[in-house]
Write an enzyme that holds these catalytic residues in place. Structure first.
Site, PDB file in Angstrom:
ATOM      1  N   ASP A  25      -3.160  -5.743   2.473  1.00  0.00           N
ATOM      2  CA  ASP A  25      -2.807  -5.879   1.048  1.00  0.00           C
ATOM      3  C   ASP A  25      -3.333  -7.170   0.419  1.00  0.00           C
ATOM      4  O   ASP A  25      -3.379  -7.287  -0.795  1.00  0.00           O
ATOM      5  CB  ASP A  25      -1.279  -5.853   0.880  1.00  0.00           C
ATOM      6  CG  ASP A  25      -0.695  -4.476   1.101  1.00  0.00           C
ATOM      7  OD1 ASP A  25      -1.452  -3.556   1.439  1.00  0.00           O
ATOM      8  OD2 ASP A  25       0.530  -4.305   0.917  1.00  0.00           O
ATOM      9  N   ARG A  45       1.449  -2.384  -1.770  1.00  0.00           N
ATOM     10  CA  ARG A  45       2.868  -2.196  -2.091  1.00  0.00           C
ATOM     11  C   ARG A  45       3.242  -2.930  -3.361  1.00  0.00           C
ATOM     12  O   ARG A  45       3.775  -2.349  -4.294  1.00  0.00           O
ATOM     13  CB  ARG A  45       3.685  -2.708  -0.897  1.00  0.00           C
ATOM     14  CG  ARG A  45       5.132  -2.370  -0.952  1.00  0.00           C
ATOM     15  CD  ARG A  45       5.776  -2.623   0.373  1.00  0.00           C
ATOM     16  NE  ARG A  45       5.479  -3.943   0.911  1.00  0.00           N
ATOM     17  CZ  ARG A  45       5.542  -4.248   2.205  1.00  0.00           C
ATOM     18  NH1 ARG A  45       5.877  -3.334   3.070  1.00  0.00           N
ATOM     19  NH2 ARG A  45       5.281  -5.465   2.616  1.00  0.00           N
TER      20      ARG A  45
HETATM   21  O1  F6P Z   1       0.959  -3.540   5.837  1.00  0.00           O
HETATM   22  C1  F6P Z   1       0.952  -3.313   4.490  1.00  0.00           C
HETATM   23  C2  F6P Z   1       1.059  -1.830   4.212  1.00  0.00           C
HETATM   24  O2  F6P Z   1      -0.094  -1.174   4.689  1.00  0.00           O
HETATM   25  C3  F6P Z   1       1.303  -1.544   2.762  1.00  0.00           C
HETATM   26  O3  F6P Z   1       0.129  -1.458   2.002  1.00  0.00           O
HETATM   27  C4  F6P Z   1       2.054  -0.252   2.826  1.00  0.00           C
HETATM   28  O4  F6P Z   1       2.931  -0.121   1.724  1.00  0.00           O
HETATM   29  C5  F6P Z   1       2.842  -0.360   4.082  1.00  0.00           C
HETATM   30  O5  F6P Z   1       2.159  -1.277   4.895  1.00  0.00           O
HETATM   31  C6  F6P Z   1       3.008   0.965   4.799  1.00  0.00           C
HETATM   32  O6  F6P Z   1       3.806   0.753   5.888  1.00  0.00           O
HETATM   33  P1  F6P Z   1       4.070   1.802   7.057  1.00  0.00           P
HETATM   34  O7  F6P Z   1       2.852   1.842   7.909  1.00  0.00           O
HETATM   35  O8  F6P Z   1       5.234   1.241   7.787  1.00  0.00           O
HETATM   36  O9  F6P Z   1       4.313   3.121   6.402  1.00  0.00           O
END
Ligand code: F6P
Length: 345
Positions: free
Chosen positions: A130, A174
Site C-alpha cells: 500500500d 485500504r
Molecule cells: O497488506 C495490505 C493489504 O494488502 C491491503 O491493501 C488490503 O486491504 C489488505 O492487506 C488485505 O488483507 P488480507 O490479505 O488479510 O485480506
C-alpha cells in the site's frame, strides 16, 4: 566477542521482498557480526506461541527472488492480549534474545511500538504494497504491486476497446490510494478513485458518457478497494473486522460495475486484482530496497539502536524513531491527485 541474538518476524499482509530482508539480515548478521538469528513463525503469533527456528545462511539460501515470506505471516496483534507484553518478554528471555526485528506495515509496527514502549527491544522494517507508511519515502512491495496492476490495466485496455465496454479495475489500498493512482496514471485510466477523496458516481458516469459522445466508446476506471462514495450517493457493503480493527475490503469494483451499467446503459465489467498484487517474485527495485533495509536493520540491532525503524529517505537508508514512524499513515495529498486531473477522461 559473542554476537547479538536476534529474533525475526514478518507480520500483516505478505508482500514481495520480505525474503530479501530476511536473507540480507541473516547474511550480514552471521557474516559480519557473528550474530545468531531465530525466525518466528507467522508474525506475532509465533512469538506469543513460541514457535521458531534457527535461521542460517544455508536455510535462507535461494530466497531472494521468492515472493511471500519463508517465515509465514498473520494478523495477530500481541497488544490486544492483556498478557501480550509479558508473553513476548518471556519468549525472548527463554531464547536468550537481545531483541527483535519486526518486518511489517502500520499494524505490525504499531504493535512493535507498543512493545518497545513497554521495554522490549525492537527494530522495525517497513513493508506494504500500500506504500502508506509515513516515515519512509517508499515501502518495498509497492513497486511490484504497481507493475502487476499496470500490466493488468494494459491488458484490460485492449479488450475494453474491442468490446466497447467500461472496465472497472479494483486494486488494493485500504486507506491510501497509491497503487490506484500510480497504476491508473501508468495505464492511462480515464477515472481513478482513491480512499482519500470520496467520489460521486454521478460524476463518474457523466465523464464516461462524455467520452462516448466524443467517439471513445470504452473507458477504464481504476478504483482502490478502500474508495468510498460521497455520502448518500451509493450504498456500499464492507466485511468483518480483523484483530487490528480493519474491515475486510474487496467489493467496490463489482458495486461500481452494476451502478455504472445501470446509470449509463454501457456494458460494464469489473476485475478485482486482489491478492495477485501481493504474490510472486519482487521487482529488481523491491529486491534491492528490501536488501538495503535488511542490512540496515541488522546493523541497528548490532549497535543496539532499538526502538527505530529503517527508512528510505531520498536515496539513503536511515533510522527513524519507531514512535514517529507509526504516528501517521501516508495518504495521497489531494493536491497531488488534482494535479493529474487533466489526464482523466
Ligand atoms: O497488506 C495490505 C493489504 O494488502 C491491503 O491493501 C488490503 O486491504 C489488505 O492487506 C488485505 O488483507 P488480507 O490479505 O488479510 O485480506
Amino acid at each position: 566477542m559473542l554476537g547479538v541474538r536476534i529474533g525475526l518476524l514478518t507480520g500483516g499482509g505478505d508482500c514481495p521482498g520480505l525474503n530479501a530482508v530476511i536473507r540480507a539480515a541473516v547474511r550480514k548478521g552471521i557474516g559480519a557480526y557473528s550474530a545468531e538469528l531465530v525466525g518466528f513463525r507467522d508474525g506475532w503469533r509465533g512469538v506469543l506461541d513460541d514457535v521458531c527456528d534457527e535461521l542460517t545462511i544455508e536455510s535462507t539460501r535461494g530466497i531472494l527472488p521468492r515472493g511471500g515470506t519463508i517465515l509465514g505471516s498473520s494478523r495477530t496483534n500481541p497488544a490486544k492480549r492483556e498478557d501480550g507484553v509479558g508473553v513476548v518478554a518471556d519468549t525472548l528471555a527463554r531464547h536468550g534474545l537481545d531483541g527483535l526485528i519486526a518486518i511489517g506495515g502500520e499494524d505490525t509496527l504499531g504493535a512493535a511500538n507498543v512493545l518497545s514502549e513497554a521495554g522490549i527491544n525492537v527494530i522495525g522494517v517497513p513493508k506494504t504494497i500500500d506504500n502508506d507508511l509515513g516515515a519512509t519515502d517508499q515501502t518495498f512491495g509497492f513497486d511490484t504491486a504497481l507493475q502487476i496492476a499496470t500490466e493488468a490495466i494494459d491488458r484490460l485496455h485492449t479488450t475494453a476497446e474491442s468490446h466497447h465496454r467500461v472496465m472497472v479495475v479494483e486494486v488494493m489500498g485500504r486507506s491510501a490510494g497509491w497503487i490506484a493512482l500510480h497504476s491508473g496514471l501508468a495505464g492511462g485510466a480515464d477515472v481513478i478513485l482513491i480512499p482519500e477523496i470520496p467520489f460521486d458516481v454521478g460524476d463518474v458516469c457523466g465523464l464516461i458518457a462524455r467520452r462516448h459522445q466524443r467517439g471513445r466508446p470504452f473507458s477504464i476506471v481504476v478504483v482502490a478497494e478502500g474508495a468510498m462514495p460521497k455520502e448518500g450517493t451509493m450504498t456500499i457493503v464492507t466485511g468483518e473486522l480483523d484483530e487490528f480493527g480493519h474491515p475486510r475490503l474487496g467489493g467496490i469494483g463489482h458495486q461500481l460495475e452494476r451502478e455504472i451499467e445501470a446509470r449509463t446503459g454501457f456494458e460494464t465489467r469489473a476485475t478485482v486484482l486482489g491478492h495477485v498484487q501481493r504474490g510472486g517474485t519482487p521487482t529488481a527495485f523491491d529486491r534491492v530496497l528490501a536488501t538495503r533495509l535488511g542490512l540496515a536493520a541488522i546493523d541497528a540491532a548490532h549497535a543496539g539502536h532499538w526502538a527505530h525503524m529503517t527508512a528510505l529517505h531520498a536515496t539513503s537508508i536511515e533510522l527513524v524513531s519507531l514512535a514517529v514512524a507509526v504516528a501517521e499513515v501516508r495518504r495521497v495529498p489531494v493536491e497531488e491527485y488534482e494535479r493529474y486531473g487533466v489526464l482523466f477522461g
